[in-house]
Design a protein around this motif. Structure first.
Motif, PDB file in Angstrom:
ATOM      1  N   HIS A 161      15.070   3.075  -2.818  1.00 38.33           N
ATOM      2  CA  HIS A 161      14.078   4.028  -2.398  1.00 38.33           C
ATOM      3  C   HIS A 161      12.744   3.519  -2.362  1.00 38.33           C
ATOM      4  N   LEU A 162      12.572   2.392  -2.815  1.00 37.28           N
ATOM      5  CA  LEU A 162      11.100   1.544  -2.930  1.00 37.28           C
ATOM      6  C   LEU A 162      11.171   0.190  -2.155  1.00 37.28           C
ATOM      7  N   HIS A 163      12.174  -0.170  -1.444  1.00 36.95           N
ATOM      8  CA  HIS A 163      12.608  -1.263  -0.729  1.00 36.95           C
ATOM      9  C   HIS A 163      11.656  -1.383   0.348  1.00 36.95           C
ATOM     10  N   GLN A 164      11.653  -2.938   0.824  1.00 35.69           N
ATOM     11  CA  GLN A 164      11.026  -3.010   1.963  1.00 35.69           C
ATOM     12  C   GLN A 164      11.790  -2.460   3.099  1.00 35.69           C
ATOM     13  N   THR A 165      13.079  -2.654   3.096  1.00 34.71           N
ATOM     14  CA  THR A 165      14.015  -2.354   4.259  1.00 34.71           C
ATOM     15  C   THR A 165      13.931  -0.695   4.323  1.00 34.71           C
ATOM     16  N   HIS A 166      13.742  -0.080   3.253  1.00 31.53           N
ATOM     17  CA  HIS A 166      13.654   1.413   3.506  1.00 31.53           C
ATOM     18  C   HIS A 166      12.289   1.895   3.984  1.00 31.53           C
ATOM     19  N   TRP A 167      11.290   1.407   3.528  1.00 35.90           N
ATOM     20  CA  TRP A 167       9.872   1.298   4.180  1.00 35.90           C
ATOM     21  C   TRP A 167      10.067   1.027   5.735  1.00 35.90           C
ATOM     22  N   CYS A 168      10.823   0.016   6.014  1.00 32.46           N
ATOM     23  CA  CYS A 168      10.794   0.144   7.664  1.00 32.46           C
ATOM     24  C   CYS A 168      11.107   1.078   8.281  1.00 32.46           C
ATOM     25  N   THR A 169      12.246   1.841   7.751  1.00 30.84           N
ATOM     26  CA  THR A 169      12.877   3.125   8.344  1.00 30.84           C
ATOM     27  C   THR A 169      11.738   4.230   8.416  1.00 30.84           C
ATOM     28  N   ASP A 202       0.861  -1.108  -0.056  1.00 27.70           N
ATOM     29  CA  ASP A 202      -0.048   0.022   0.099  1.00 27.70           C
ATOM     30  C   ASP A 202       0.921   1.203   0.040  1.00 27.70           C
ATOM     31  N   TRP A 203       1.913   1.082   0.698  1.00 30.06           N
ATOM     32  CA  TRP A 203       2.747   2.159   0.567  1.00 30.06           C
ATOM     33  C   TRP A 203       3.408   2.660  -0.858  1.00 30.06           C
ATOM     34  N   GLN A 204       3.905   1.503  -1.455  1.00 31.15           N
ATOM     35  CA  GLN A 204       4.478   1.628  -2.671  1.00 31.15           C
ATOM     36  C   GLN A 204       3.564   2.338  -3.456  1.00 31.15           C
ATOM     37  N   ARG A 205       1.923   1.849  -3.439  1.00 33.50           N
ATOM     38  CA  ARG A 205       1.106   2.536  -4.213  1.00 33.50           C
ATOM     39  C   ARG A 205       1.055   4.075  -3.866  1.00 33.50           C
ATOM     40  N   ALA A 206       1.110   4.448  -2.979  1.00 33.76           N
ATOM     41  CA  ALA A 206       1.086   5.991  -2.249  1.00 33.76           C
ATOM     42  C   ALA A 206       2.296   6.659  -2.827  1.00 33.76           C
ATOM     43  N   GLN A 207       3.361   5.745  -3.203  1.00 33.64           N
ATOM     44  CA  GLN A 207       4.407   6.607  -3.894  1.00 33.64           C
ATOM     45  C   GLN A 207       4.434   6.739  -5.283  1.00 33.64           C
ATOM     46  N   VAL A 216       3.595   4.098  -7.380  1.00 31.45           N
ATOM     47  CA  VAL A 216       4.304   2.678  -8.057  1.00 31.45           C
ATOM     48  C   VAL A 216       3.386   1.680  -7.903  1.00 31.45           C
ATOM     49  N   ASP A 217       3.254   0.831  -9.110  1.00 30.26           N
ATOM     50  CA  ASP A 217       2.249  -0.386  -9.019  1.00 30.26           C
ATOM     51  C   ASP A 217       3.440  -1.420  -8.353  1.00 30.26           C
ATOM     52  N   PRO A 218       3.025  -2.035  -7.279  1.00 31.03           N
ATOM     53  CA  PRO A 218       3.755  -2.935  -6.594  1.00 31.03           C
ATOM     54  C   PRO A 218       4.066  -4.433  -7.590  1.00 31.03           C
ATOM     55  N   GLU A 219       2.820  -4.891  -8.351  1.00 30.62           N
ATOM     56  CA  GLU A 219       2.890  -5.805  -9.079  1.00 30.62           C
ATOM     57  C   GLU A 219       3.806  -5.614 -10.232  1.00 30.62           C
ATOM     58  N   ALA A 220       3.881  -4.425 -10.917  1.00 29.48           N
ATOM     59  CA  ALA A 220       4.467  -4.148 -12.115  1.00 29.48           C
ATOM     60  C   ALA A 220       6.177  -4.153 -11.530  1.00 29.48           C
ATOM     61  N   LEU A 221       6.357  -3.596 -10.391  1.00 32.20           N
ATOM     62  CA  LEU A 221       7.555  -3.380  -9.927  1.00 32.20           C
ATOM     63  C   LEU A 221       8.300  -5.028  -9.686  1.00 32.20           C
ATOM     64  N   ILE A 222       7.460  -5.877  -9.211  1.00 35.62           N
ATOM     65  CA  ILE A 222       7.996  -7.333  -9.011  1.00 35.62           C
ATOM     66  C   ILE A 222       8.230  -7.806 -10.519  1.00 35.62           C
ATOM     67  N   ALA A 223       7.374  -7.726 -11.387  1.00 33.39           N
ATOM     68  CA  ALA A 223       7.433  -8.415 -12.616  1.00 33.39           C
ATOM     69  C   ALA A 223       8.663  -7.793 -13.238  1.00 33.39           C
ATOM     70  N   GLY A 224       8.896  -6.576 -13.009  1.00 33.64           N
ATOM     71  CA  GLY A 224       9.797  -5.956 -13.862  1.00 33.64           C
ATOM     72  C   GLY A 224      11.571  -6.447 -13.373  1.00 33.64           C
ATOM     73  N   LYS A 225      11.538  -6.824 -11.999  1.00 31.89           N
ATOM     74  CA  LYS A 225      12.835  -6.931 -11.330  1.00 31.89           C
ATOM     75  C   LYS A 225      13.678  -8.285 -11.955  1.00 31.89           C
ATOM     76  N   ALA A 226      14.881  -7.930 -11.646  1.00 26.64           N
ATOM     77  CA  ALA A 226      15.919  -8.995 -12.287  1.00 26.64           C
ATOM     78  C   ALA A 226      15.411 -10.549 -11.841  1.00 26.64           C
ATOM     79  N   ALA A 227      14.822 -10.434 -10.385  1.00 27.59           N
ATOM     80  CA  ALA A 227      14.684 -11.631  -9.910  1.00 27.59           C
ATOM     81  C   ALA A 227      13.729 -12.512 -10.738  1.00 27.59           C
ATOM     82  N   SER A 228      12.554 -11.891 -11.261  1.00 27.89           N
ATOM     83  CA  SER A 228      11.547 -12.508 -12.102  1.00 27.89           C
ATOM     84  C   SER A 228      11.934 -12.713 -13.521  1.00 27.89           C
ATOM     85  N   GLN A 229      12.699 -12.012 -13.985  1.00 27.05           N
ATOM     86  CA  GLN A 229      13.262 -12.112 -15.445  1.00 27.05           C
ATOM     87  C   GLN A 229      14.202 -13.134 -15.343  1.00 27.05           C
TER      88      GLN A 229
END
Length: 486
Positions: free
Chosen positions: A185-193, A143-148, A150-163
C-alpha cells in the motif's frame, strides 16, 4: 473516427518476455495479464533496440534507433533539444492531446534528482525514478508517502533490503513477515496506480483525448518484493536460470576482452538465483495486480472502448542466464526480448498471439497510423496496425530485428556491439574485438552453443554479417525530404 482514442502506455522496467503465465510460464501468477492477453494482440517476439534504459526509452518514444536519435547510453545530461519535437508526446500534445507521465522518464540522467527535461509534451508530471532517494529534488512519490503519514527515509532504512544487504549488488533482499521491504500500500507500483486515477479524473476540455505514460520501477533490481507477494513463491520449486557449465568460461572470455557488463558471470548458486527469481516473479505479480486495478477503473468509468492500451517493458534482465545478473553488453533473449501487448476494444483483434518479429521502434508509427496522422519522415519503425487489425498474416512484419549497444553504461571499455536476429539465426558482433556470436535459435533457443567459429556455419555467418552491416548503415537519421531532384 468521431473521437480520437485515449492512450494508456504502461511500461515496466527490466521485465523479461517470459514472465507471464498465459505465455507459457507455469511458475508465475499473472491473472490480470493472462486475462488482458485474451482481449488483445500479443507480440511474442518483440525486441528492444538497446538492453539499457535510456537509449531504449529514447528509441521507443521517437520511433528512431538509439544511434539515430543520438541517445545511446545512460548518463546523458539532457535529451537532445533539437529532437524534442520528435518525441511522440510532444507531437500529440501539439495536436491536442493532454499528456501525462507517472514514474520514470529516463530520457536523461536521473542521478540524485529529477532529470532535466526538454519540451516533452507532458502537462501532468508525477516523477519517481526509483524507490529510493526520498530527498531528491522532484521526487513526487516520496512526497506522496509523506502525505500518507509515512517518513520515506525511515521506511527505506527499515526494510529488509537495507538490513540484510546494504550493497544490493548480486544479492536478494528477501523479506520476512517481521522484516518487510516497502509494503504494497506504500509501494511505488501502487502509487503509480493512484496517480493514474488522479490524472484521468483531472479537468480537461470536453472530448479532449489523453495519453498517459505510466512507468513503474519494478521489476528492476534490487530484488526487493514486498513480503505479501514474495511469500507466494518458494524458491526451491522454481526452475532457475538457463545455464550450462560452459557458460562461465564463455562469459569469462568476453570479460577478459573488456566487454562491458554490470557483473562478472558466476555459477547460479553463487548469485542466490532462485531467491532472485522468486522476488522478481513476486514483483511482476504485484505489477499484474496494479495493472488490473487500472483496467477495472477504465471499465467502471466506461473508458475501455475509447482507450488504446499498451503493455510493454524497456528491456529484459539476465536473471542468472549464462551465469549473468542484471544488464550490460549482451543480447541474449532474456535481456532483449520483452512483453508487448496492445488492446483497443472493437478496433483491434482480440486473443491473437503474433510471433512476428517486432521492434519497440514500431510503437510510435503504430500510434500515428491508427490516429490517422501521417507518419513523419524520420520515423524508422514500421506500423503494427495491419497486424492489429488482421489485415496481414499474424507472422508477417519484419525479416529481422536489430539491437545496439554503443557505450551504453559507464564502464571503462565503452563497448560497441550490435545484434541482428532473423527467424532462425542470431548474430552478435562486438566491434573492434574480433569476437562475434552466432546462434541457431531453432535448435538452441537459449543460446548456449556459439557457432561463429564452426566450419559448417561460416557461410551463414558471413551472410548475416552482410545483412547486419546493411541494417546498421540504414539506421542513420533520415534526411529531411528533398524539395528538388538536384
Amino acid at each position: 473516427m468521431s473521437k480520437r482514442p485515449n492512450i494508456l502506455w504502461y511500461c515496466t522496467d527490466q521485465q523479461r518476455f517470459d514472465t507471464i503465465g498465459a505465455l507459457g510460464n507455469t511458475h508465475i501468477n499473472t491473472p490480470r495479464l493472462d486475462e488482458f492477453i485474451q482481449q488483445s494482440v500479443t507480440f511474442t517476439h518483440a525486441y528492444c533496440q538497446s538492453p539499457i534504459c535510456t537509449p531504449s526509452r529514447a528509441n521507443f518514444m521517437t520511433g528512431m534507433y538509439p544511434s539515430a536519435v543520438s541517445v545511446t547510453g545512460n548518463g546523458n545530461p539532457v535529451f537532445p533539444e533539437y529532437y524534442e519535437d520528435r518525441l511522440i508526446t510532444h507531437a500529440l500534445a501539439q495536436d491536442g492531446y493532454d499528456c501525462g507521465l507517472i514514474g520514470k522518464l529516463h530520457l536523461a540522467s536521473a542521478f540524485e534528482a529529477q532529470e532535466h527535461r526538454v519540451n516533452d509534451g507532458y502537462r501532468y508530471f508525477q516523477y519517481s525514478h526509483d524507490h529510493g532517494k526520498p530527498n531528491a529534488f522532484g521526487h513526487e512519490y516520496a512526497d506522496w508517502q509523506r502525505a500518507q503519514g509515512v517518513d520515506p527515509e525511515a521506511l527505506i532504512a527499515g526494510k529488509a533490503a537495507s538490513q540484510k544487504y546494504p550493497n544490493w549488488g548480486g544479492r536478494v533482499n528477501a523479506p520476512t513477515s517481521d522484516l518487510d521491504n516497502v509494503p504494497p500500500h506504500l509501494h511505488q507500483t501502487h502509487w503509480c496506480t493512484e496517480k493514474t486515477v488522479e490524472f484521468i479524473e483531472k479537468n480537461r476540455r470536453e472530448d479532449q483525448p489523453w495519453l498517459l505514460s505510466l512507468n513503474p520501477f519494478d521489476p528492476h533490481p534490487p530484488f526487493d518484493a514486498p513480503w505479501e507477494y514474495y511469500r507466494r513463491y518458494n524458491p526451491e520449486t522454481l526452475p532457475g536460470p538457463h545455464f550450462q557449465k560452459s557458460d562461465v568460461a564463455f562469459q569469462s572470455k568476453l570479460t577478459e576482452a573488456g566487454i562491458d557488463f554490470q557483473w562478472r558471470a558466476k555459477p547460479p548458486p553463487e548469485w542466490d538465483v532462485k531467491q532472485a527469481q522468486a522476488s522478481y516473479y513476486a514483483m511482476v505479480e504485484q505489477l499484474d495486480h496494479e495493472f488490473g486495478r487500472i483496467l477495472d477503473y477504465l471499465d467502471a468509468e466506461g473508458l475501455r472502448e475509447d482507450t488504446i492500451i499498451i503493455f510493454t517493458s524497456d528491456h529484459g534482465e539476465a536473471l542468472g542466464d549464462h551465469g549473468l545478473m542484471y544488464k550490460g553488453c549482451r543480447f541474449y533473449e532474456g535481456s532483449v526480448r520483452v512483453p508487448l501487448i496492445i488492446s483497443w476494444q472493437n478496433q483491434f483483434l482480440q486473443g491473437v498471439q503474433s510471433d512476428a518479429l517486432v521492434e519497440l521502434l514500431d510503437i510510435v508509427p503504430t500510434l500515428y497510423d491508427v490516429l490517422g496522422v501521417d507518419i513523419p519522415y524520420y520515423v524508422q519503425g514500421k506500423s503494427l496496425a495491419p497486424l492489429l487489425r488482421g489485415d496481414v498474416p499474424a507472422d508477417e512484419h519484419r525479416e529481422a530485428v536489430r539491437c545496439e549497444f554503443f557505450d551504453a553504461i559507464s564502464m571503462s571499455d565503452q563497448t560497441h556491439a550490435t545484434m541482428y536476429r532473423d527467424r532462425r539465426w542470431k548474430l552478435v558482433v562486438y566491434h573492434q574485438k574480433g569476437i562475434c556470436e552466432l546462434y541457431d535459435l531453432d535448435n538452441d533457443p537459449w543460446e548456449h552453443n556459439d557457432l561463429s567459429e564452426h566450419a559448417d556455419y561460416q557461410a551463414v555467418k558471413w551472410e548475416l554479417m552482410q545483412k547486419s552491416f546493411d541494417a546498421a548503415i540504414y539506421a542513420h537519421p533520415q534526411m529531411i525530404p528533398r524539395v528538388a531532384s538536384h
